[in-house]
Design a protein around this motif. Structure first.
Motif, PDB file in Angstrom:
ATOM      1  N   LEU A 161     -76.898  17.459  48.902  1.00 16.12           N
ATOM      2  CA  LEU A 161     -76.303  18.318  47.725  1.00 16.12           C
ATOM      3  C   LEU A 161     -75.387  19.065  48.059  1.00 16.12           C
ATOM      4  O   LEU A 161     -74.580  19.403  47.037  1.00 16.12           O
ATOM      5  CB  LEU A 161     -77.426  19.001  47.552  1.00 16.12           C
ATOM      6  CG  LEU A 161     -78.804  18.400  47.030  1.00 16.12           C
ATOM      7  CD1 LEU A 161     -80.192  19.430  46.762  1.00 16.12           C
ATOM      8  CD2 LEU A 161     -78.515  17.611  45.718  1.00 16.12           C
ATOM      9  N   VAL A 162     -74.942  19.564  49.215  1.00 15.85           N
ATOM     10  CA  VAL A 162     -73.763  20.495  49.452  1.00 15.85           C
ATOM     11  C   VAL A 162     -72.489  19.798  49.337  1.00 15.85           C
ATOM     12  O   VAL A 162     -71.480  19.941  48.554  1.00 15.85           O
ATOM     13  CB  VAL A 162     -73.766  20.946  51.147  1.00 15.85           C
ATOM     14  CG1 VAL A 162     -72.702  21.684  51.474  1.00 15.85           C
ATOM     15  CG2 VAL A 162     -74.802  21.904  51.236  1.00 15.85           C
ATOM     16  N   ILE A 163     -72.540  18.285  49.865  1.00  9.03           N
ATOM     17  CA  ILE A 163     -71.435  17.344  49.554  1.00  9.03           C
ATOM     18  C   ILE A 163     -71.094  17.404  48.092  1.00  9.03           C
ATOM     19  O   ILE A 163     -70.137  17.193  47.458  1.00  9.03           O
ATOM     20  CB  ILE A 163     -71.318  16.206  50.458  1.00  9.03           C
ATOM     21  CG1 ILE A 163     -71.517  16.402  51.784  1.00  9.03           C
ATOM     22  CG2 ILE A 163     -70.243  15.272  50.120  1.00  9.03           C
ATOM     23  CD1 ILE A 163     -71.946  15.242  52.858  1.00  9.03           C
ATOM     24  N   ALA A 164     -72.280  17.040  47.450  1.00 13.78           N
ATOM     25  CA  ALA A 164     -71.996  16.777  46.073  1.00 13.78           C
ATOM     26  C   ALA A 164     -71.575  18.176  45.310  1.00 13.78           C
ATOM     27  O   ALA A 164     -70.871  17.804  44.095  1.00 13.78           O
ATOM     28  CB  ALA A 164     -73.510  16.508  45.462  1.00 13.78           C
TER      29      ALA A 164
ATOM     30  N   LEU B  66     -69.762  20.324  46.450  1.00 13.65           N
ATOM     31  CA  LEU B  66     -68.380  20.147  46.745  1.00 13.65           C
ATOM     32  C   LEU B  66     -67.498  19.312  45.785  1.00 13.65           C
ATOM     33  O   LEU B  66     -66.373  19.914  45.392  1.00 13.65           O
ATOM     34  CB  LEU B  66     -68.160  20.039  48.294  1.00 13.65           C
ATOM     35  CG  LEU B  66     -66.816  20.097  48.604  1.00 13.65           C
ATOM     36  CD1 LEU B  66     -66.159  21.604  48.681  1.00 13.65           C
ATOM     37  CD2 LEU B  66     -66.615  19.568  50.168  1.00 13.65           C
ATOM     38  N   ASP B  67     -68.160  18.218  45.450  1.00 15.58           N
ATOM     39  CA  ASP B  67     -67.384  17.227  44.489  1.00 15.58           C
ATOM     40  C   ASP B  67     -67.582  17.806  43.179  1.00 15.58           C
ATOM     41  O   ASP B  67     -66.422  17.750  42.440  1.00 15.58           O
ATOM     42  CB  ASP B  67     -68.054  16.014  44.822  1.00 15.58           C
ATOM     43  CG  ASP B  67     -67.429  14.683  43.861  1.00 15.58           C
ATOM     44  OD1 ASP B  67     -66.232  14.600  43.822  1.00 15.58           O
ATOM     45  OD2 ASP B  67     -67.949  14.433  42.979  1.00 15.58           O
ATOM     46  N   ASP B  68     -68.714  18.390  42.991  1.00 16.46           N
ATOM     47  CA  ASP B  68     -68.770  18.917  41.585  1.00 16.46           C
ATOM     48  C   ASP B  68     -67.625  20.097  41.358  1.00 16.46           C
ATOM     49  O   ASP B  68     -67.471  20.355  40.137  1.00 16.46           O
ATOM     50  CB  ASP B  68     -70.109  18.963  41.225  1.00 16.46           C
ATOM     51  CG  ASP B  68     -70.424  18.943  39.691  1.00 16.46           C
ATOM     52  OD1 ASP B  68     -70.237  17.807  39.208  1.00 16.46           O
ATOM     53  OD2 ASP B  68     -71.102  19.672  39.095  1.00 16.46           O
ATOM     54  N   SER B  69     -67.496  20.685  42.458  1.00 13.45           N
ATOM     55  CA  SER B  69     -66.843  22.068  42.181  1.00 13.45           C
ATOM     56  C   SER B  69     -65.621  21.985  41.562  1.00 13.45           C
ATOM     57  O   SER B  69     -64.900  22.653  40.875  1.00 13.45           O
ATOM     58  CB  SER B  69     -66.583  22.537  43.742  1.00 13.45           C
ATOM     59  OG  SER B  69     -65.732  22.204  44.275  1.00 13.45           O
ATOM     60  N   TYR B  70     -64.812  20.602  41.274  1.00 21.57           N
ATOM     61  CA  TYR B  70     -63.600  20.265  40.753  1.00 21.57           C
ATOM     62  C   TYR B  70     -63.793  20.284  39.294  1.00 21.57           C
ATOM     63  O   TYR B  70     -63.093  20.293  38.670  1.00 21.57           O
ATOM     64  CB  TYR B  70     -63.141  19.000  41.410  1.00 21.57           C
ATOM     65  CG  TYR B  70     -62.494  19.228  42.581  1.00 21.57           C
ATOM     66  CD1 TYR B  70     -61.198  19.593  42.804  1.00 21.57           C
ATOM     67  CD2 TYR B  70     -63.127  18.810  43.831  1.00 21.57           C
ATOM     68  CE1 TYR B  70     -60.520  19.688  44.042  1.00 21.57           C
ATOM     69  CE2 TYR B  70     -62.544  19.132  45.071  1.00 21.57           C
ATOM     70  CZ  TYR B  70     -61.114  19.659  45.156  1.00 21.57           C
ATOM     71  OH  TYR B  70     -60.650  19.653  46.425  1.00 21.57           O
ATOM     72  N   ARG B  71     -65.071  20.147  38.928  1.00 22.54           N
ATOM     73  CA  ARG B  71     -65.434  20.176  37.430  1.00 22.54           C
ATOM     74  C   ARG B  71     -65.373  21.692  37.027  1.00 22.54           C
ATOM     75  O   ARG B  71     -65.242  22.056  35.980  1.00 22.54           O
ATOM     76  CB  ARG B  71     -66.305  19.532  37.271  1.00 22.54           C
ATOM     77  CG  ARG B  71     -66.957  19.208  35.626  1.00 22.54           C
ATOM     78  CD  ARG B  71     -68.037  18.601  35.203  1.00 22.54           C
ATOM     79  NE  ARG B  71     -69.146  18.733  35.954  1.00 22.54           N
ATOM     80  CZ  ARG B  71     -70.324  19.518  35.539  1.00 22.54           C
ATOM     81  NH1 ARG B  71     -70.102  20.090  34.490  1.00 22.54           N
ATOM     82  NH2 ARG B  71     -71.251  19.603  36.316  1.00 22.54           N
ATOM     83  N   LEU B  72     -66.255  22.513  37.907  1.00 17.80           N
ATOM     84  CA  LEU B  72     -66.609  23.821  37.555  1.00 17.80           C
ATOM     85  C   LEU B  72     -65.275  24.559  37.830  1.00 17.80           C
ATOM     86  O   LEU B  72     -64.971  25.600  36.928  1.00 17.80           O
ATOM     87  CB  LEU B  72     -67.593  24.167  38.552  1.00 17.80           C
ATOM     88  CG  LEU B  72     -68.930  23.748  38.583  1.00 17.80           C
ATOM     89  CD1 LEU B  72     -69.955  24.137  39.326  1.00 17.80           C
ATOM     90  CD2 LEU B  72     -69.455  23.706  36.949  1.00 17.80           C
ATOM     91  N   PHE B  73     -64.425  24.316  38.921  1.00 17.37           N
ATOM     92  CA  PHE B  73     -63.204  25.197  39.143  1.00 17.37           C
ATOM     93  C   PHE B  73     -61.952  24.060  39.222  1.00 17.37           C
ATOM     94  O   PHE B  73     -61.733  23.522  40.025  1.00 17.37           O
ATOM     95  CB  PHE B  73     -63.477  25.952  40.557  1.00 17.37           C
ATOM     96  CG  PHE B  73     -64.581  26.573  40.613  1.00 17.37           C
ATOM     97  CD1 PHE B  73     -64.740  27.870  39.933  1.00 17.37           C
ATOM     98  CD2 PHE B  73     -65.776  26.405  41.286  1.00 17.37           C
ATOM     99  CE1 PHE B  73     -65.708  28.875  40.167  1.00 17.37           C
ATOM    100  CE2 PHE B  73     -66.886  27.106  41.449  1.00 17.37           C
ATOM    101  CZ  PHE B  73     -66.903  28.465  40.894  1.00 17.37           C
TER     102      PHE B  73
ATOM    103  N   GLY C 119     -78.752  23.293  43.631  1.00 18.96           N
ATOM    104  CA  GLY C 119     -78.696  22.312  42.335  1.00 18.96           C
ATOM    105  C   GLY C 119     -78.026  23.300  41.522  1.00 18.96           C
ATOM    106  O   GLY C 119     -77.321  22.689  40.304  1.00 18.96           O
ATOM    107  N   GLU C 120     -77.994  24.675  41.622  1.00 19.40           N
ATOM    108  CA  GLU C 120     -77.170  25.358  40.772  1.00 19.40           C
ATOM    109  C   GLU C 120     -75.675  25.304  40.605  1.00 19.40           C
ATOM    110  O   GLU C 120     -74.863  25.315  39.697  1.00 19.40           O
ATOM    111  CB  GLU C 120     -77.652  26.831  40.705  1.00 19.40           C
ATOM    112  CG  GLU C 120     -78.862  27.279  40.363  1.00 19.40           C
ATOM    113  CD  GLU C 120     -79.076  28.772  40.321  1.00 19.40           C
ATOM    114  OE1 GLU C 120     -78.229  29.391  41.043  1.00 19.40           O
ATOM    115  OE2 GLU C 120     -80.270  29.275  40.070  1.00 19.40           O
ATOM    116  N   LEU C 121     -75.305  24.853  41.879  1.00 19.44           N
ATOM    117  CA  LEU C 121     -73.714  24.771  42.247  1.00 19.44           C
ATOM    118  C   LEU C 121     -73.437  23.410  41.614  1.00 19.44           C
ATOM    119  O   LEU C 121     -72.144  22.974  41.511  1.00 19.44           O
ATOM    120  CB  LEU C 121     -73.476  24.716  43.784  1.00 19.44           C
ATOM    121  CG  LEU C 121     -73.872  26.021  44.388  1.00 19.44           C
ATOM    122  CD1 LEU C 121     -73.330  25.757  45.841  1.00 19.44           C
ATOM    123  CD2 LEU C 121     -72.781  26.922  43.709  1.00 19.44           C
TER     124      LEU C 121
END
Length: 256
Positions: A146-149, A151-158, A250-252
């Motif tokens: 989930l940490v790696i996911a 990190l990948d999803d952070s490019y959508r949030l930030f 999961g919130e991230l």
């Protein structure tokens, strides 16, 4: 035969920006970012993750190497985003330190401290044990995926180049700290009840038998009964913690 290598400087700059976000997060992650982990291991993990994420998010980095100012600004933004992601996970794990401190006080072991390898500072020995057990469960239950996911999803949030919303980041940090403290108290709730009843019983006993040295009897008995209670409830405690950490990670994976 000639090869066009004009794209290499921009590609190298994009890789360094991805590495800044990934490396900062890895440096702060519990279990992986500790000083006890060899720096080469941490560097290798960060480089591998950056190499994996770069092809997926290369187009998000619009880099103009003719002007250095925007690139430097973007670098600091990437470092800030990585720090937010890594600190969120570390603050969530600190719930075990809170629980360990309360448990140690109720068992009469609050004065026994040792170096906590996850915090690189002195901590109560029961808190250190619970923290190490929690980190081990993170990898045993594949929560690091989930940490790696995240990190990948952070490019959508930030999005790269966009200034992170400070208010949302402050709200996330505040909520994580408050929830970590609440979960720590909830995990130690059985020991709070145990400590209350045990000390109440010792008070009644000292009234009934004033000549008895209650302290010399109560402290060993408190430690033995406390360890028996810890053995009985530690499975439930760690199960609640894993569920809580899964919710935090999961919130991230979604916007704030």
């Amino acid at each position: 035969m000639q090869f066009d290598v004009s794209f290499l400087p921009a590609l190298a700059a994009a890789f360094l920006l991805v590495f800044a976000r990934v490396g900062m997060m890895i440096m702060l992650l519990p279990g992986v970012g500790e000083l006890s982990i060899p720096s080469r291991v941490r560097l290798t993990i960060a480089l591998v993750l950056a190499a994996i994420l770069l092809p997926m998010h290369r187009n998000a980095y619009q880099i103009d190497l003719q002007s250095l100012g925007p690139v430097i600004t973007m670098l600091f933004q990437e470092l800030l985003i990585g720090a937010v992601l890594g600190m969120t996970a570390r603050l969530a794990v600190s719930a075990l330190q809170v629980a360990g401190a309360v448990v140690a006080q109720q068992l009469g072991l609050g004065f026994i401290t040792a170096v906590d390898p996850t915090q690189n500072q002195q901590g109560v020995i029961i808190g250190n044990f619970l923290t190490l057990l929690g980190v081990a469960l993170i990898f045993a239950t594949d929560l690091h995926h989930l940490v790696i996911a995240a990190l990948d999803d952070s490019y959508r949030l930030f999005q790269p180049g966009e200034i992170p919303i400070v208010g949302d980041i402050a709200q996330l940090m505040t909520r994580t700290i408050a929830t970590a403290f609440k979960i720590g108290i909830q995990l130690s709730a059985p020991f709070l009840v145990f400590g209350l009843l045990f000390n109440l019983g010792l008070g009644v006993l000292s009234r009934l038998m004033p000549q008895m040295q209650v302290f010399f009897i109560g402290l060993p008995l408190s430690i033995m009964l406390g360890f028996a209670l810890l053995l009985a409830v530690i499975g439930t405690m760690m199960g609640v913690f894993v569920g809580y950490l899964e919710g935090v990670l999961g919130e991230l994976l979604r916007p704030f």
